[in-house]
Motif scaffolding. Sequence first.
Motif, PDB file in Angstrom:
ATOM      1  N   LYS A 100       0.826  -1.208   0.000  1.00  0.00           N
ATOM      2  CA  LYS A 100       0.000   0.000   0.000  1.00  0.00           C
ATOM      3  C   LYS A 100       0.857   1.253   0.000  1.00  0.00           C
ATOM      4  CE  LYS A 100      -3.791   2.497   0.796  1.00  0.00           C
ATOM      5  NZ  LYS A 100      -4.864   2.497   1.762  1.00  0.00           N
ATOM      6  N   LEU A 101       0.518   2.147  -0.906  1.00  0.00           N
ATOM      7  CA  LEU A 101       1.181   3.450  -0.969  1.00  0.00           C
ATOM      8  C   LEU A 101       0.331   4.496  -0.249  1.00  0.00           C
ATOM      9  CD1 LEU A 101       3.091   5.661  -2.164  1.00  0.00           C
ATOM     10  CD2 LEU A 101       1.628   5.644  -4.173  1.00  0.00           C
ATOM     11  N   TYR A 102       0.834   4.945   0.887  1.00  0.00           N
ATOM     12  CA  TYR A 102       0.235   6.094   1.564  1.00  0.00           C
ATOM     13  C   TYR A 102       1.178   7.263   1.364  1.00  0.00           C
ATOM     14  CZ  TYR A 102      -3.017   3.270   4.420  1.00  0.00           C
ATOM     15  OH  TYR A 102      -4.012   2.440   4.861  1.00  0.00           O
ATOM     16  N   PRO A 103       0.780   8.308   0.641  1.00  0.00           N
ATOM     17  CA  PRO A 103       1.612   9.510   0.636  1.00  0.00           C
ATOM     18  C   PRO A 103       1.790   9.982   2.090  1.00  0.00           C
ATOM     19  CG  PRO A 103      -0.083   9.650  -1.057  1.00  0.00           C
ATOM     20  CD  PRO A 103      -0.416   8.449  -0.212  1.00  0.00           C
ATOM     21  N   HIS A 137      -3.510   5.085  -1.759  1.00  0.00           N
ATOM     22  CA  HIS A 137      -4.340   6.148  -1.184  1.00  0.00           C
ATOM     23  C   HIS A 137      -4.111   7.335  -2.121  1.00  0.00           C
ATOM     24  CE1 HIS A 137      -6.352   8.416   2.129  1.00  0.00           C
ATOM     25  NE2 HIS A 137      -5.854   9.389   1.396  1.00  0.00           N
ATOM     26  N   GLY A 138      -5.083   7.617  -2.972  1.00  0.00           N
ATOM     27  CA  GLY A 138      -4.865   8.539  -4.078  1.00  0.00           C
ATOM     28  C   GLY A 138      -5.165   9.982  -3.756  1.00  0.00           C
ATOM     29  N   GLU A 139      -4.333  10.584  -2.934  1.00  0.00           N
ATOM     30  CA  GLU A 139      -4.468  12.023  -2.668  1.00  0.00           C
ATOM     31  C   GLU A 139      -3.079  12.628  -2.552  1.00  0.00           C
ATOM     32  OE1 GLU A 139      -8.049  13.481  -0.176  1.00  0.00           O
ATOM     33  OE2 GLU A 139      -7.094  11.896   0.981  1.00  0.00           O
ATOM     34  N   VAL A 140      -2.903  13.811  -3.172  1.00  0.00           N
ATOM     35  CA  VAL A 140      -1.650  14.534  -2.934  1.00  0.00           C
ATOM     36  C   VAL A 140      -1.742  15.185  -1.553  1.00  0.00           C
ATOM     37  CG1 VAL A 140      -1.204  14.986  -5.383  1.00  0.00           C
ATOM     38  CG2 VAL A 140      -2.468  16.680  -4.028  1.00  0.00           C
ATOM     39  N   ARG A 150      -7.702  17.074  -3.920  1.00  0.00           N
ATOM     40  CA  ARG A 150      -6.458  16.300  -3.795  1.00  0.00           C
ATOM     41  C   ARG A 150      -6.476  14.970  -4.535  1.00  0.00           C
ATOM     42  NH1 ARG A 150      -4.522  18.121   2.298  1.00  0.00           N
ATOM     43  NH2 ARG A 150      -4.348  20.304   1.654  1.00  0.00           N
ATOM     44  N   GLU A 151      -7.650  14.398  -4.718  1.00  0.00           N
ATOM     45  CA  GLU A 151      -7.718  13.150  -5.486  1.00  0.00           C
ATOM     46  C   GLU A 151      -7.499  13.438  -6.973  1.00  0.00           C
ATOM     47  OE1 GLU A 151     -10.538   9.751  -4.525  1.00  0.00           O
ATOM     48  OE2 GLU A 151     -11.480  10.568  -6.336  1.00  0.00           O
ATOM     49  N   ALA A 152      -8.171  14.468  -7.472  1.00  0.00           N
ATOM     50  CA  ALA A 152      -7.999  14.810  -8.894  1.00  0.00           C
ATOM     51  C   ALA A 152      -6.544  15.186  -9.182  1.00  0.00           C
ATOM     52  CB  ALA A 152      -8.943  15.951  -9.262  1.00  0.00           C
ATOM     53  N   ALA A 153      -5.912  15.910  -8.257  1.00  0.00           N
ATOM     54  CA  ALA A 153      -4.507  16.288  -8.455  1.00  0.00           C
ATOM     55  C   ALA A 153      -3.605  15.055  -8.435  1.00  0.00           C
ATOM     56  CB  ALA A 153      -4.070  17.284  -7.374  1.00  0.00           C
ATOM     57  N   PHE A 154      -3.956  14.081  -7.615  1.00  0.00           N
ATOM     58  CA  PHE A 154      -3.162  12.845  -7.547  1.00  0.00           C
ATOM     59  C   PHE A 154      -3.205  12.110  -8.900  1.00  0.00           C
ATOM     60  CE2 PHE A 154      -2.490   8.355  -6.654  1.00  0.00           C
ATOM     61  CZ  PHE A 154      -1.404   8.364  -5.789  1.00  0.00           C
ATOM     62  N   ILE A 155      -4.376  12.127  -9.534  1.00  0.00           N
ATOM     63  CA  ILE A 155      -4.502  11.464 -10.843  1.00  0.00           C
ATOM     64  C   ILE A 155      -3.519  12.101 -11.829  1.00  0.00           C
ATOM     65  CG2 ILE A 155      -6.034  11.109 -12.825  1.00  0.00           C
ATOM     66  CD1 ILE A 155      -8.371  10.941 -10.816  1.00  0.00           C
ATOM     67  N   ASP A 156      -3.503  13.419 -11.860  1.00  0.00           N
ATOM     68  CA  ASP A 156      -2.643  14.114 -12.831  1.00  0.00           C
ATOM     69  C   ASP A 156      -1.169  14.001 -12.479  1.00  0.00           C
ATOM     70  OD1 ASP A 156      -4.885  14.879 -14.132  1.00  0.00           O
ATOM     71  OD2 ASP A 156      -4.975  16.891 -13.247  1.00  0.00           O
ATOM     72  N   ARG A 157      -0.875  14.244 -11.215  1.00  0.00           N
ATOM     73  CA  ARG A 157       0.544  14.373 -10.854  1.00  0.00           C
ATOM     74  C   ARG A 157       1.233  13.043 -10.595  1.00  0.00           C
ATOM     75  NH1 ARG A 157       0.839  19.188  -6.334  1.00  0.00           N
ATOM     76  NH2 ARG A 157      -0.424  20.739  -7.421  1.00  0.00           N
ATOM     77  N   VAL A 171      -2.716  -1.966 -10.280  1.00  0.00           N
ATOM     78  CA  VAL A 171      -2.903  -0.867  -9.329  1.00  0.00           C
ATOM     79  C   VAL A 171      -4.373  -0.785  -8.916  1.00  0.00           C
ATOM     80  CG1 VAL A 171      -2.741   1.647  -9.010  1.00  0.00           C
ATOM     81  CG2 VAL A 171      -1.028   0.457 -10.407  1.00  0.00           C
ATOM     82  N   VAL A 172      -4.614  -0.738  -7.608  1.00  0.00           N
ATOM     83  CA  VAL A 172      -5.977  -0.483  -7.123  1.00  0.00           C
ATOM     84  C   VAL A 172      -6.018   0.926  -6.534  1.00  0.00           C
ATOM     85  CG1 VAL A 172      -7.883  -1.220  -5.658  1.00  0.00           C
ATOM     86  CG2 VAL A 172      -6.287  -2.938  -6.562  1.00  0.00           C
ATOM     87  N   PHE A 173      -6.827   1.745  -7.165  1.00  0.00           N
ATOM     88  CA  PHE A 173      -7.069   3.125  -6.729  1.00  0.00           C
ATOM     89  C   PHE A 173      -8.144   2.993  -5.637  1.00  0.00           C
ATOM     90  CE2 PHE A 173      -8.034   7.510  -8.969  1.00  0.00           C
ATOM     91  CZ  PHE A 173      -7.757   8.167  -7.784  1.00  0.00           C
ATOM     92  N   GLU A 174      -7.712   3.123  -4.368  1.00  0.00           N
ATOM     93  CA  GLU A 174      -8.617   2.802  -3.272  1.00  0.00           C
ATOM     94  C   GLU A 174      -9.616   3.928  -3.011  1.00  0.00           C
ATOM     95  OE1 GLU A 174      -8.696  -0.090  -1.848  1.00  0.00           O
ATOM     96  OE2 GLU A 174      -6.776  -0.981  -2.439  1.00  0.00           O
ATOM     97  N   HIS A 175     -10.764   3.512  -2.476  1.00  0.00           N
ATOM     98  CA  HIS A 175     -11.830   4.425  -2.016  1.00  0.00           C
ATOM     99  C   HIS A 175     -11.955   5.681  -2.890  1.00  0.00           C
ATOM    100  CE1 HIS A 175      -8.309   6.133  -0.090  1.00  0.00           C
ATOM    101  NE2 HIS A 175      -8.321   5.306   0.921  1.00  0.00           N
TER     102      HIS A 175
END
Length: 346
Positions: A100-103, A137-140, A150-157, A171-175
């Motif tokens: 799991k990737l937690y920023p 965890h898809g948030e910057v 922050r989720e939309a920014a995570f998608i782009d960045r 890859v599972v983009f959680e929640h």
Amino acid sequence: MTTTLALRRPDDFHLHLRDGARMASVIQDSARRFARAIVMPNLNPPITTVTAALEYRSRILACLNEGQDFTPMMTLFLTDHTSPAEIHAAAACEHIYAAKLYPAGSTTNSEHGVTAIESVHTALEAMQEAGLPLLVHGEVTDPHVDVFDREAAFIDRVLTPLLQRFRKLRVVFEHITTREAVHFVRNGPDTLAATITPHHLLNGRSAMFDGGLRPHLYCLPVLKREEDRQALVQAAVGGHPRFFLGTDSAPHPRTAKESACGCAGIYSAHGALELYAQIFESAGALNQLEQFAAGNGAVFYGLPGNSGRVTLEKRDWRVPDTLPFGDGEVVPLFAGEVCHWSLTDA
Ligand code: DOR
Ligand code: ZN
């Protein structure tokens, strides 16, 4: 005549079981409903090694009843220092299913998370090579980005370049919480899937402020707009194979939520399947529930479907105001409200 709904036993592909007496309080809620669960590694300290994951697994198994059929699928918590050797050991371990990737700083117990995606490139290469899925965890965490963006920014960045660089990494983009995420997953590669929680399907962000501040609806990623909620419902009920069930049930003591700085997390394991049934029924798509809850996730993870069955019946029950949680209590999702589907233990 009672309406019943018999389903293949489902899996929860995103669950926080906690530890010790707190875990003992909540584990049966999951084990009664789900055959398997992907267990999040964000304990304090986090589960960063195979050894720690196996010890945690033993504590989970010790909490279950004799012969109870519930499989905890363990995960590793990625840090800037996770070595390729640890990844290969995890991939070789039959009890570990993902990392799991937690920023760093993104959510509960993520202080030791990843500070920059480049620091885990070698670990991700090893995961791609060994076939170990990445959960994100898809948030910057950039303080300049509004918390709702922050989720939309995570998608782009982060996510877009990551999928380009690691084309074979699952890859599972959680929640997921936004229209942007739904669109991104739907149009993404076959290596990309997403989990959707009951709380993001039930509530938009206005619910958090309905008549006052409602800390028990605070989670991360935070609830979004009504249009986002509707997009999530359409994704969940739409039959697309890369959206599946993950509750993100994340209990915290009532006192830690009802506080000047309340923590993020919503407890839903006590009624998760019943609430998903209610959501699917409202969307006129009860017939899609089994695929979402007991089909898609297993296929994505390369697992066989479960053989047992679980039965729900159309019978009202009032969700308790509180439930025991270690030496305190937790306020569950939908507390005090009436859920129209009940679990039968037959
Ligand atoms: O709301 C949340 N609670 N989001 C997370 O990502 C973590 C979780 C927790 O562990 O409490
Ligand atoms: Zn979570």
